[in-house]
Design an enzyme around this catalytic site. Structure first.
Site, PDB file in Angstrom:
ATOM      1  N   SER A 547     -14.495  34.500  42.534  1.00  0.00           N
ATOM      2  CA  SER A 547     -13.398  34.145  43.419  1.00  0.00           C
ATOM      3  C   SER A 547     -12.518  35.381  43.622  1.00  0.00           C
ATOM      4  CB  SER A 547     -12.620  32.955  42.853  1.00  0.00           C
ATOM      5  OG  SER A 547     -11.780  32.380  43.817  1.00  0.00           O
ATOM      6  N   HIS A 660     -17.518  25.844  44.903  1.00  0.00           N
ATOM      7  CA  HIS A 660     -16.808  26.945  44.264  1.00  0.00           C
ATOM      8  C   HIS A 660     -16.823  26.853  42.738  1.00  0.00           C
ATOM      9  CE1 HIS A 660     -14.183  30.383  44.824  1.00  0.00           C
ATOM     10  NE2 HIS A 660     -13.287  29.878  43.997  1.00  0.00           N
TER      11      HIS A 660
END
Length: 686
Positions: A547, A660
């Site tokens: 991320s 994610h």
């Protein structure tokens, strides 16, 4: 002398950790305690390799018991979550998807007598999000999502005639800028609303309309509920501000509770009914702003403004320290003391998450108890506020259940979820240290020596970078770190500016400066590790992160050639396109990057790794999930294509049906594949 990963292994010594040992881990989740303080219930989760699924059950253990006394309370091939005792102690309620995978319904099971099977209280086509018991133990308030029309009304049932102007129902029409969310998919036509139900499943709808409702809490007399919603906000998609609302438990028109404009969540009604506490801020749309604990007077003739009772504390309320070895946690809201004089809450500080207490009158919060492990991951009090159950974790323990009989008592251990496994493998204890980063700022870090370390040998070192950036590493178990150490490599974890737990100025310092002083903090951390640890081979450095950490990995390989290998995960390479395709890009990134691209294009381009891709010489492995809506896979594709075009050494690995959260809650076999790829890449290059 260069050490190899398997040197110094002996027949009787614990073996090195392997990637597939992730299936040997057990995870303790939410803990709850019976009102009389005698029994603790907790979520116990493990991964089923053969089924490629997570399995969880509720376990119970006597508060006066010891390690080994816990017994399994539920048995089902699916998962459970959010165990909660009824206030009278007769029932245990929980969520489970045992009826249909992925759709959790509300179940109850008796706690005493002859026992019995859990029975479903809800059975709608969509699942239950969260629930709370009524004070009299006769019903629940809960949230449930539903499909709505553009006007916010419940959508027609499929049995009604279709719109004659439509020839197919698989085409989406998007009219909202906030139309998707990672892990949930498209949400443009879905809202969460508030309901009540009796133990017999008789439901009453409380809210409706084009606004989500969440986080319900009962008034102590059971006549009202407070909840969180953006209903009434003029442009809800363009603000993080929301409001508190109250509504009669039997239905009616909601009433707003006056609070400062800003984000807020997890309200809790005081036992005397005079106040509602909540976590929030009076500054909307400020990235990295510290959340505080507030109270607002309610009831007839209450008057007065909401009051910040942790002003000056300068720490976020809640658990901010990350881990890749958790499951079954649902978050913990602040808890009132029985006399309504104080509140107990979690707040992370410098890599630890203690339990804190603050008086309603305000003042400096005080740490509670003498915790044997640094991370309080979940906690719950008995009815009298004396007995308290905890899920405590630490750098060599993902989490276990503890019990304390009072505020001054040291918690006593009730479980040893991973003890039998951990005695068979070598676990490395991280060494915390601090160093001077950019501008002379003090920065926290942790260093893991390689498994089998011996003086005089030289070892590679892998720099790990967390996401966020407004999260933190800390004194908490990370399987990935332990696995890298098991290969004979050192691991360095750094909390550069932008991390939480060090005060608001530190957290907000990365805003409008991604790739600036945060990058310099990380490089200073590597320099500090080299000075601190002469065993590190400076010629064999690796770097990885996900991320924001993936962004920073990409940025690092465009700025320096000091790393021999890199693995970038769920990353960002193009800040311009990420702004428009991420579920948080137009808002969350907008706040951290100085506005939209057309207002700050020079910054967007200059701080995008893609702009500097021609400088990359480090072999790069790109790991990305195909359903990632936070950092969409086009980010990985762009960087891969550019590097391949430049004939650089690069490999692109795509994970289907993952979002994610792959590293923390992805499909078990995908998590194993991910770990194998990371280890394999570094083994081939370091």
């Amino acid at each position: 002398m260069v050490a190899t990963p398997l040197e110094n292994a002996t027949e009787n010594a614990p073996r090195r950790l392997r990637p597939d040992d992730i299936f040997n881990l057990s995870f303790i989740g939410d803990v709850t305690i019976s009102p009389d303080g005698r029994t603790v219930c907790y979520v116990y989760t493990r991964m089923d390799r053969a089924a490629n699924e997570y399995r969880s059950d509720l376990w119970i253990v006597p508060a006066g018991g010891a390690v080994g006394n816990a017994v399994r309370f539920t048995r089902d091939p699916r998962t459970v979550a959010q165990p909660r005792y009824s206030p009278d102690g007769r029932w245990l309620a929980f969520l489970s998807d045992r009826a249909e995978k992925g759709k959790k319904q509300l179940y109850v099971i008796p706690t005493g007598g002859a026992g019995g099977e859990a029975r479903a209280v809800t059975a709608d086509e969509t699942g239950v999000g969260e629930f709370v018991w009524s004070p009299d133990s006769t019903r629940f308030a809960f949230t449930r999502g539903e499909k709505v029309t553009a006007a916010g009304d419940p959508a027609p049932k499929p049995a009604l005639p279709p719109d004659t102007e439509r020839v197919t129902d698989d085409v989406l029409t998007i009219t909202r800028i906030r139309n998707k969310a990672d892990g949930r998919g498209f949400i443009h036509d879905r809202r969460s609303h508030l309901w009540t139900t009796t133990l017999d499943g008789i439901e009453t709808r409380l809210t409706q309309g084009d606004a989500d409702c969440s986080s319900p809490a009962w008034s102590p007399d059971g006549t009202q509920l407070v909840f969180v919603s953006k209903r009434g906000q003029a442009e809800p998609d363009f603000t993080n501000a929301n409001d508190l609302w109250t509504i009669s438990a039997d239905g009616g028109e909601p009433c707003i509770v006056p609070t400062p404009d800003g984000p807020l969540d997890v309200p809790a009604w005081s036992p005397d009914g005079a106040h509602i506490a909540y976590v929030g801020s009076d500054r909307p749309n400020v990235a990295g702003a510290v959340s505080d604990l507030w109270i607002v007077a309610v009831g007839e003739g209450a008057g007065g403004a909401a009051r910040n009772i942790t002003a000056g504390f300068n720490r976020n309320i809640g658990l901010d320290v990350g881990s890749d070895s958790r499951a079954g946690l649902s978050g913990t809201r602040p808890v009132w003391t029985p006399d309504s004089a104080a509140l107990v809450f979690l707040a992370s500080t410098e890599g630890e998450t203690p339990l804190w207490r603050v008086a309603v009158a305000g003042g400096t919060p005080e740490r509670i108890g003498q915790m044997p492990l640094p991370q309080v991951q979940s906690f719950a009090f008995g009815a009298d506020g004396n007995a308290c159950a905890f899920n405590l974790g630490g750098p060599t323990n993902p989490g276990d259940v503890y019990i304390a009989a009072g505020n001054s008592a040291a918690p006593r251990r009730l479980t040893d979820a991973n003890g039998a496994f951990f005695v068979t493998v070598e676990i490395v204890t991280p060494e915390p240290f601090a160093f001077r980063g950019a501008e002379g700022w003090n920065v926290g870090a942790w260093l893991l020596k390689p498994a089998g370390y011996r003086d005089g040998a030289q070892y590679p070192l892998v720099l790990e970078i967390h996401g966020g950036p407004h999260t933190a590493y800390g004194n908490m178990f990370m399987f990935e770190f332990q696995l890298l150490a098991a290969q004979g490599w050192g691991v360095l974890a750094v909390n550069p500016r932008g991390s939480t737990g060090y005060g608001e100025r530190f957290t907000m310092a990365s805003n409008d400066d991604w790739g600036g002083n945060d990058y310099r903090d990380l490089m200073a951390g590597v320099d500090a590790a080299l000075e601190r640890a002469p065993w590190v081979d400076e010629a064999r450095l690796g770097v990885t992160g996900g991320s924001y950490g993936g962004y920073m990995t990409n940025w690092i390989v465009t700025q320096t050639g000091r790393f021999r290998a890199a693995v970038t995960q769920r990353s960002i390479c193009n800040m311009v396109s990420k702004w428009g395709v991420s579920d948080i890009g137009y808002f969350g990134n907008d706040l951290q990057w100085g506005g939209p691209p057309w207002e700050n294009m020079a910054f967007y381009l200059d701080r995008s790794p893609l702009t500097h891709v021609q400088k990359v010489t480090t072999p790069l492995l790109i790991l990305h999930s195909e359903r990632d809506l936070r950092c969409p896979i086009e980010q990985g594709e762009q960087f891969f294509t550019a590097l391949k075009y430049l004939r650089r050494e690069v490999e692109f690995v795509r994970f289907p049906d993952e979002g994610h959260e792959l590293s923390r809650s992805g499909q078990p076999l995908h998590r194993l594949e991910r770990l194998n790829r990371i280890v394999g890449w570094f083994a081939g290059h370091l």
